[in-house]
Design an enzyme around this catalytic site. Structure first.
Site, PDB file in Angstrom:
ATOM      1  N   ASP A 107      -9.206  -2.719   5.458  1.00  0.00           N
ATOM      2  CA  ASP A 107      -9.665  -3.313   4.207  1.00  0.00           C
ATOM      3  C   ASP A 107     -11.164  -3.095   4.041  1.00  0.00           C
ATOM      4  OD1 ASP A 107      -7.100  -4.289   3.848  1.00  0.00           O
ATOM      5  OD2 ASP A 107      -7.570  -6.302   4.576  1.00  0.00           O
ATOM      6  N   SER A 167      -7.515  -2.426  -0.066  1.00  0.00           N
ATOM      7  CA  SER A 167      -6.680  -2.291   1.121  1.00  0.00           C
ATOM      8  C   SER A 167      -6.132  -0.877   1.097  1.00  0.00           C
ATOM      9  CB  SER A 167      -5.546  -3.315   1.102  1.00  0.00           C
ATOM     10  OG  SER A 167      -4.716  -3.168   2.235  1.00  0.00           O
ATOM     11  N   GLU A 223     -12.656  -9.079  -0.587  1.00  0.00           N
ATOM     12  CA  GLU A 223     -11.916  -7.844  -0.330  1.00  0.00           C
ATOM     13  C   GLU A 223     -11.770  -7.059  -1.630  1.00  0.00           C
ATOM     14  OE1 GLU A 223      -7.363  -6.521   0.413  1.00  0.00           O
ATOM     15  OE2 GLU A 223      -8.047  -8.211   1.649  1.00  0.00           O
ATOM     16  N   ARG A 277       2.373 -11.444  -9.127  1.00  0.00           N
ATOM     17  CA  ARG A 277       2.660 -11.963  -7.786  1.00  0.00           C
ATOM     18  C   ARG A 277       2.773 -13.488  -7.866  1.00  0.00           C
ATOM     19  NH1 ARG A 277      -1.436  -8.132  -4.160  1.00  0.00           N
ATOM     20  NH2 ARG A 277      -0.460  -6.152  -4.749  1.00  0.00           N
ATOM     21  N   ASP A 334       6.800  -2.581  -3.127  1.00  0.00           N
ATOM     22  CA  ASP A 334       5.965  -2.944  -1.986  1.00  0.00           C
ATOM     23  C   ASP A 334       6.344  -4.352  -1.543  1.00  0.00           C
ATOM     24  OD1 ASP A 334       4.003  -3.459  -0.163  1.00  0.00           O
ATOM     25  OD2 ASP A 334       2.337  -2.878  -1.449  1.00  0.00           O
ATOM     26  N   GLN A 349      -5.101  -3.082 -10.443  1.00  0.00           N
ATOM     27  CA  GLN A 349      -5.836  -2.259  -9.496  1.00  0.00           C
ATOM     28  C   GLN A 349      -5.606  -0.782  -9.768  1.00  0.00           C
ATOM     29  OE1 GLN A 349      -4.183  -3.785  -5.788  1.00  0.00           O
ATOM     30  NE2 GLN A 349      -2.823  -2.034  -5.568  1.00  0.00           N
TER      31      GLN A 349
END
Length: 329
Positions: A230, A246, A243, A103, A50, A118
């Site tokens: 989102d 997504s 949030e 990340r 991604d 997630q």
């Protein structure tokens, strides 16, 4: 004694497991999803990783004995679509998995970490399902999972946790938000919408708004920018919007062709994933990611994501949280 919002660290760990187990079960039931194993890394030359907003760099390493360049996944948005074909899932069936990512470009704070955990999920749909009505139907099912999880965990800890979610989620487009708050930033608009409604699904993210700006960046090769969005909630514990997910209906051949041009990313056409998609070899799907630590943070009313996940924090973040009486795992 080290505490997390009135819980001992051990109690909070027990609460985290209860929340994760319950929500995962509800999600798989309501969306007809089967749990599968997923990769921690993929080959760099496949296009399966991604690209997120398109600027983040994946963590890379090499299989030294074989000379293969590999990347730690940033999410599994593309891999899941390939897996649905490989595993021969039918329309109305889907998969989910635990996705763990690194990340390194992330700025860390009370809701951001360089470690991402997630539930990544994906479901096969018919081409006729590529519309807003179907997208909203799936969003409502996910919100039902959130509501039921809140009831469940609040009944276990009735004196420590509060009801936080509204009865229903409100749908609003990114353009409607800009029209309503033209002088506000994107985050300020999200903040105000969550204060007003409690829980919102902000849709149509990735393309340019009437102002010429984007609500947020999205890679051009997984979500359809007209059929995504989102899920955000108002988090009283941190005094901000949060949030949780997504998601979106994924690009068709036509939409991928269009969005690659808009994003000046046509060099991706030669990658094996993009070739397969442009040639109509992959199923039409809807999918997304739901943050595990953020979900636990919200339901346990924690003030920092580091209270529900173990990660690495800069010295200044550790000092700041210590001054606020927050213990980071």
């Amino acid at each position: 004694m080290m505490m997390v919002n009135g819980f001992t660290v051990r109690e909070s760990q027990e609460g985290i497991k209860l929340i994760k187990d319950f929500f995962e079960k509800k999600l798989s039931e309501k969306l007809n999803l089967t749990r599968v194993s997923a990769p921690l890394f993929v080959k760099a030359n496949t296009g399966l990783n991604d690209n997120l907003s398109g600027v983040e760099k994946a963590v890379t390493f090499q299989m030294r004995k074989y000379g293969e360049n590999l990347e730690i996944v940033q999410s599994l948005a593309k891999w899941k679509r390939m897996a649905l074909k490989t595993y021969e899932f039918e329309v109305g069936q889907g998969l989910y998995t635990d996705m763990n990512a690194i990340r390194p470009d992330e700025y860390v704070d009370n809701i951001h970490s360089i470690y991402v955990d997630q539930w990544d999920w994906e479901r096969v749909i018919d081409k006729s399902d590529r519309n807003e009505e179907f997208l909203k139907c799936i969003v409502n099912k996910i919100f039902e999972c959130l509501k039921e999880t809140e009831v469940y965990i609040n009944e276990i800890y009735p004196t420590r946790l509060n009801d936080k979610l509204p009865e229903k989620i409100t749908f609003i487009t990114s353009q409607e938000l800009e029209d309503r708050y033209p002088d506000k930033s994107t985050k300020e608009r999200e903040h105000l919408a969550c204060i007003e409604y409690g829980a919102v699904f902000i849709s149509k993210i990735g393309g340019k708004l009437n102002s010429g700006e984007k609500h947020d960046d999205r890679s051009p090769d997984y979500d359809d920018w007209e059929l995504n969005g989102d899920i955000l909630v108002w988090d009283e514990a941190i005094g901000s919007s949060l949030e949780l997910s997504s998601m979106g209906i994924r690009v068709s051949e036509e939409v991928l062709d269009k969005q690659l041009k808009l994003a000046n990313a046509e060099d991706r056409r030669h990658l094996s994933y993009h070739k397969a998609l442009l040639e109509g070899e992959l199923p039409y799907t809807i999918g997304g990611g739901i943050g595990q630590s953020r979900l636990c943070m919200f339901f346990l009313e924690a003030k920092h994501i580091g209270q529900v996940q173990s990660s690495i924090w800069p010295d200044e973040e550790i000092r700041r949280t210590e001054n606020d009486g927050i213990f980071l795992l």
